[in-house]
Design a protein around this motif. Sequence first.
Motif, PDB file in Angstrom:
ATOM      1  N   GLN A 182      49.858  41.732  31.862  1.00 16.82           N
ATOM      2  CA  GLN A 182      50.263  42.137  32.934  1.00 16.82           C
ATOM      3  C   GLN A 182      48.730  42.636  33.677  1.00 16.82           C
ATOM      4  O   GLN A 182      48.341  43.991  33.212  1.00 16.82           O
ATOM      5  CB  GLN A 182      51.299  43.004  32.901  1.00 16.82           C
ATOM      6  N   ILE A 183      48.116  42.031  34.468  1.00 19.48           N
ATOM      7  CA  ILE A 183      46.892  42.571  35.028  1.00 19.48           C
ATOM      8  C   ILE A 183      46.920  42.232  36.859  1.00 19.48           C
ATOM      9  O   ILE A 183      46.037  42.005  37.347  1.00 19.48           O
ATOM     10  CB  ILE A 183      45.748  41.725  34.574  1.00 19.48           C
ATOM     11  N   TYR A 184      48.276  42.632  37.040  1.00 22.95           N
ATOM     12  CA  TYR A 184      48.383  42.589  38.754  1.00 22.95           C
ATOM     13  C   TYR A 184      47.952  43.536  39.461  1.00 22.95           C
ATOM     14  O   TYR A 184      47.682  44.690  38.901  1.00 22.95           O
ATOM     15  CB  TYR A 184      50.000  42.340  38.838  1.00 22.95           C
ATOM     16  N   SER A 185      47.960  43.456  40.675  1.00 25.33           N
ATOM     17  CA  SER A 185      47.567  44.480  41.648  1.00 25.33           C
ATOM     18  C   SER A 185      46.045  44.769  41.172  1.00 25.33           C
ATOM     19  O   SER A 185      46.046  46.100  41.017  1.00 25.33           O
ATOM     20  CB  SER A 185      48.382  45.668  41.584  1.00 25.33           C
ATOM     21  N   ASN A 186      45.312  44.047  41.107  1.00 26.57           N
ATOM     22  CA  ASN A 186      43.633  44.308  40.790  1.00 26.57           C
ATOM     23  C   ASN A 186      42.909  43.616  42.041  1.00 26.57           C
ATOM     24  O   ASN A 186      43.576  43.250  43.077  1.00 26.57           O
ATOM     25  CB  ASN A 186      43.093  44.026  39.366  1.00 26.57           C
TER      26      ASN A 186
ATOM     27  N   THR B 188      39.002  37.812  40.858  1.00 22.49           N
ATOM     28  CA  THR B 188      38.933  36.337  41.776  1.00 22.49           C
ATOM     29  C   THR B 188      38.758  35.207  40.777  1.00 22.49           C
ATOM     30  O   THR B 188      39.015  35.339  39.494  1.00 22.49           O
ATOM     31  CB  THR B 188      37.649  36.638  42.547  1.00 22.49           C
ATOM     32  N   GLY B 189      38.309  34.125  41.347  1.00 24.39           N
ATOM     33  CA  GLY B 189      38.228  32.899  40.492  1.00 24.39           C
ATOM     34  C   GLY B 189      39.567  32.489  40.236  1.00 24.39           C
ATOM     35  O   GLY B 189      40.337  32.504  41.049  1.00 24.39           O
ATOM     36  N   SER B 190      39.742  31.401  39.319  1.00 23.69           N
ATOM     37  CA  SER B 190      40.847  30.736  38.821  1.00 23.69           C
ATOM     38  C   SER B 190      41.461  31.045  37.659  1.00 23.69           C
ATOM     39  O   SER B 190      41.021  31.817  36.600  1.00 23.69           O
ATOM     40  CB  SER B 190      40.552  29.252  39.119  1.00 23.69           C
TER      41      SER B 190
ATOM     42  N   TYR C  17      48.521  45.598  29.311  1.00 24.28           N
ATOM     43  CA  TYR C  17      48.917  46.079  30.619  1.00 24.28           C
ATOM     44  C   TYR C  17      47.608  46.842  31.260  1.00 24.28           C
ATOM     45  O   TYR C  17      47.482  47.789  30.816  1.00 24.28           O
ATOM     46  CB  TYR C  17      50.021  47.125  30.316  1.00 24.28           C
ATOM     47  N   ILE C  18      47.206  46.341  32.243  1.00 27.13           N
ATOM     48  CA  ILE C  18      45.982  46.774  32.994  1.00 27.13           C
ATOM     49  C   ILE C  18      46.276  46.749  34.434  1.00 27.13           C
ATOM     50  O   ILE C  18      45.281  46.751  35.199  1.00 27.13           O
ATOM     51  CB  ILE C  18      44.539  46.256  32.573  1.00 27.13           C
ATOM     52  N   ASP C  19      47.456  46.722  34.802  1.00 29.63           N
ATOM     53  CA  ASP C  19      47.893  46.453  36.293  1.00 29.63           C
ATOM     54  C   ASP C  19      47.434  47.799  36.990  1.00 29.63           C
ATOM     55  O   ASP C  19      47.296  48.838  36.428  1.00 29.63           O
ATOM     56  CB  ASP C  19      49.344  46.203  36.348  1.00 29.63           C
ATOM     57  N   HIS C  20      47.305  47.621  38.481  1.00 33.62           N
ATOM     58  CA  HIS C  20      47.243  48.614  39.336  1.00 33.62           C
ATOM     59  C   HIS C  20      45.874  49.534  39.011  1.00 33.62           C
ATOM     60  O   HIS C  20      46.006  50.680  38.430  1.00 33.62           O
ATOM     61  CB  HIS C  20      48.389  49.742  39.216  1.00 33.62           C
ATOM     62  N   ASN C  21      44.762  48.586  39.022  1.00 39.25           N
ATOM     63  CA  ASN C  21      43.582  49.517  38.779  1.00 39.25           C
ATOM     64  C   ASN C  21      42.751  48.725  40.047  1.00 39.25           C
ATOM     65  O   ASN C  21      43.301  48.136  41.047  1.00 39.25           O
ATOM     66  CB  ASN C  21      42.918  49.238  37.426  1.00 39.25           C
ATOM     67  N   PHE C  22      41.532  48.948  39.821  1.00 35.66           N
ATOM     68  CA  PHE C  22      40.418  48.136  40.800  1.00 35.66           C
ATOM     69  C   PHE C  22      39.410  47.188  40.150  1.00 35.66           C
ATOM     70  O   PHE C  22      38.378  47.048  40.527  1.00 35.66           O
ATOM     71  CB  PHE C  22      39.907  49.347  41.350  1.00 35.66           C
ATOM     72  N   LEU C  23      39.931  46.399  39.173  1.00 31.74           N
ATOM     73  CA  LEU C  23      39.240  45.519  38.393  1.00 31.74           C
ATOM     74  C   LEU C  23      38.677  44.404  39.226  1.00 31.74           C
ATOM     75  O   LEU C  23      39.589  43.745  39.932  1.00 31.74           O
ATOM     76  CB  LEU C  23      39.821  45.121  37.094  1.00 31.74           C
ATOM     77  N   THR C  24      37.321  43.951  39.096  1.00 34.88           N
ATOM     78  CA  THR C  24      37.220  42.555  39.685  1.00 34.88           C
ATOM     79  C   THR C  24      36.486  41.705  38.977  1.00 34.88           C
ATOM     80  O   THR C  24      36.733  41.758  37.537  1.00 34.88           O
ATOM     81  CB  THR C  24      35.827  43.198  40.768  1.00 34.88           C
ATOM     82  N   GLY C  25      35.773  40.586  39.318  1.00 32.15           N
ATOM     83  CA  GLY C  25      35.308  39.393  38.388  1.00 32.15           C
ATOM     84  C   GLY C  25      36.405  38.560  38.062  1.00 32.15           C
ATOM     85  O   GLY C  25      37.786  38.457  38.470  1.00 32.15           O
ATOM     86  N   THR C  26      36.487  37.588  37.209  1.00 29.71           N
ATOM     87  CA  THR C  26      37.291  36.806  36.651  1.00 29.71           C
ATOM     88  C   THR C  26      37.871  36.860  35.591  1.00 29.71           C
ATOM     89  O   THR C  26      37.755  37.879  34.675  1.00 29.71           O
ATOM     90  CB  THR C  26      36.518  35.326  36.724  1.00 29.71           C
ATOM     91  N   LEU C  27      39.171  36.091  35.228  1.00 23.89           N
ATOM     92  CA  LEU C  27      39.731  36.071  34.021  1.00 23.89           C
ATOM     93  C   LEU C  27      38.915  35.575  32.887  1.00 23.89           C
ATOM     94  O   LEU C  27      38.665  34.279  33.042  1.00 23.89           O
ATOM     95  CB  LEU C  27      40.912  35.374  34.175  1.00 23.89           C
TER      96      LEU C  27
END
Length: 274
Positions: free
Chosen positions: A100-104, A107-109, A76-86
């Motif tokens: 759950q990494i929503y609301s960051n 980018t990427g696919s 669970y890492i949602d609601h942060n400011f993470l960038t980059g790809t999965l």
Amino acid sequence: LRKTRLYRNSFRGNIPTEIGMMTNLEAIYLDGNRLSGSIPFELRNLPLLNDLRIYENRLTGTLPDLSSLSNLALIYIDHNFLTGTLPDSLFYLPSLTDVQIYSNRLTGSLPISIANAKSLKTLHLANNELGGRIPTEIGNLKEISKLRLYGNNFQGTLPDQLAFCSSLESLELHDNRFIGTIPALLGSLSMLKNMTLNDNDFTGLVPVSLKNLNNIIQLSLQGNLLAGDIKSEICKIGISVFTVDCNIECDCCTDCASIDIILDEFIRIEDQFP
């Protein structure tokens, strides 16, 4: 020490790298603080870790490689400011059940390595900046019950292989850029309770096969380019919340969205802020 429960405080600063020395840790609960900086890669030194909750902080940077954490099930890492790809390695974790990494600001696919996450039950990546097509490998996720990808830039057609996700209860794909027709095979998802496909660019008719969704509670199709009418067979299943565009003939829909109303509201707001 097996669990750190430091959630819902006002901790500031970085997550200390020394956390990687606590090799007996099974769970980290640091959610709901004001932590900043990047996620320390030293987490990979915690072989027993199965539950990582660092959501609702101010974390930045990219997702670290956690491929060594064979017991990690919950992320669970949602609601942060993470960038980059999965990272591809994420979906090779053998115990993974809930991501759950929503609301960051990812980018990427969606990587094709998702085919390996065969125990995954929840994938929540909404409200990021992800794009590209949903890979056909998504059909390997036989255990997934919640797939939430809304509020991104996904595009292309929906793969028929989604119908192989036979445990799906919630399919939330609204607010993307999907095109083409709604796959008729989605009607085979007998466990489905919630399907939101609204605010995309789907065309064609609403497939009559949706009449087989006997457990559906919410079906949102508005904000697309659909045509025709809703067949009476679909109406017979008694959907509690059923929304389409007002140009679609529907005797059982609970609401409709008019493009004229939407445009009028947009113009009204625009006039207020010249």
